[in-house]
Motif scaffolding. Structure first.
Motif, PDB file in Angstrom:
ATOM      1  N   ASN A  61       3.063-100.407 -18.047  1.00 31.23           N
ATOM      2  CA  ASN A  61       3.429 -99.861 -17.133  1.00 31.23           C
ATOM      3  C   ASN A  61       3.078 -98.768 -16.779  1.00 31.23           C
ATOM      4  OD1 ASN A  61       4.732-102.291 -16.994  1.00 31.23           O
ATOM      5  ND2 ASN A  61       6.629-101.404 -17.407  1.00 31.23           N
ATOM      6  N   GLY A  62       2.501 -97.255 -17.387  1.00 30.15           N
ATOM      7  CA  GLY A  62       2.039 -96.374 -17.182  1.00 30.15           C
ATOM      8  C   GLY A  62       0.651 -96.503 -16.908  1.00 30.15           C
ATOM      9  N   LYS A  63       0.416 -97.096 -18.189  1.00 24.58           N
ATOM     10  CA  LYS A  63      -1.613 -97.558 -17.740  1.00 24.58           C
ATOM     11  C   LYS A  63      -1.835 -98.369 -16.331  1.00 24.58           C
ATOM     12  CE  LYS A  63      -2.633 -96.236 -22.257  1.00 24.58           C
ATOM     13  NZ  LYS A  63      -3.223 -97.361 -23.342  1.00 24.58           N
ATOM     14  N   GLN A  64      -0.843 -98.520 -15.893  1.00 25.70           N
ATOM     15  CA  GLN A  64      -1.967 -98.993 -14.372  1.00 25.70           C
ATOM     16  C   GLN A  64      -1.441 -99.153 -13.378  1.00 25.70           C
ATOM     17  OE1 GLN A  64       1.129-103.354 -15.024  1.00 25.70           O
ATOM     18  NE2 GLN A  64       0.591-104.298 -16.650  1.00 25.70           N
ATOM     19  N   ASN A  65      -0.766 -97.611 -12.887  1.00 26.30           N
ATOM     20  CA  ASN A  65      -0.164 -96.574 -11.816  1.00 26.30           C
ATOM     21  C   ASN A  65      -2.175 -95.894 -12.415  1.00 26.30           C
ATOM     22  OD1 ASN A  65       0.283 -94.573 -10.810  1.00 26.30           O
ATOM     23  ND2 ASN A  65       1.866 -94.068 -11.915  1.00 26.30           N
ATOM     24  N   GLU A  66      -2.207 -96.197 -11.094  1.00 25.09           N
ATOM     25  CA  GLU A  66      -3.936 -95.566 -10.374  1.00 25.09           C
ATOM     26  C   GLU A  66      -3.744 -93.870 -10.335  1.00 25.09           C
ATOM     27  OE1 GLU A  66      -6.628 -97.072 -10.052  1.00 25.09           O
ATOM     28  OE2 GLU A  66      -5.534 -98.807 -10.512  1.00 25.09           O
ATOM     29  N   TYR A  67      -2.683 -93.079 -10.159  1.00 23.92           N
ATOM     30  CA  TYR A  67      -2.389 -92.079  -9.820  1.00 23.92           C
ATOM     31  C   TYR A  67      -2.710 -91.362 -10.947  1.00 23.92           C
ATOM     32  CZ  TYR A  67      -0.828 -93.049  -4.788  1.00 23.92           C
ATOM     33  OH  TYR A  67      -1.414 -93.648  -3.696  1.00 23.92           O
ATOM     34  N   ASN A  68      -1.973 -91.957 -12.110  1.00 27.29           N
ATOM     35  CA  ASN A  68      -2.315 -90.938 -13.538  1.00 27.29           C
ATOM     36  C   ASN A  68      -3.303 -91.993 -13.437  1.00 27.29           C
ATOM     37  OD1 ASN A  68       0.434 -90.318 -12.701  1.00 27.29           O
ATOM     38  ND2 ASN A  68       1.101 -92.685 -13.967  1.00 27.29           N
ATOM     39  N   ARG A  69      -4.103 -92.925 -13.538  1.00 31.24           N
ATOM     40  CA  ARG A  69      -5.962 -93.045 -14.383  1.00 31.24           C
ATOM     41  C   ARG A  69      -6.643 -92.949 -13.645  1.00 31.24           C
ATOM     42  NH1 ARG A  69      -6.062 -99.575 -14.496  1.00 31.24           N
ATOM     43  NH2 ARG A  69      -7.644 -99.094 -13.191  1.00 31.24           N
TER      44      ARG A  69
END
Length: 72
Positions: A61-69
């Motif tokens: 779920n964390g890797k699906q966040n565009e801001y974090n990527r």
């Protein structure tokens, strides 16, 4: 006359067509489901380790966040 005979042959088939439906509800014996128990995802793939399963879900779920990527 031929139309009446044809209708007389087809009418019972049309009336009985709905009577052949099979009951699709699971069997219940003594108030409990009598079928096979379904395994949970953490039981099957993570050898019943619920914390490892939850960590994998959170990581995905964390890797699906565009801001974090986008902002390393």
């Amino acid at each position: 006359m031929k139309l009446i005979k044809t209708c007389a042959l087809i009418l019972p088939l049309v009336l009985l067509a709905g009577c052949l439906e099979v009951d699709q509800h699971p069997a219940w014996i003594h108030g409990e489901y009598a079928g096979k128990k379904d395994d949970r995802p953490y039981q099957r793939r993570f050898h019943n380790d619920r914390l490892a399963w939850w960590a994998t879900v959170e990581n995905r779920n964390g890797k699906q966040n565009e801001y974090n990527r986008a902002n390393p």
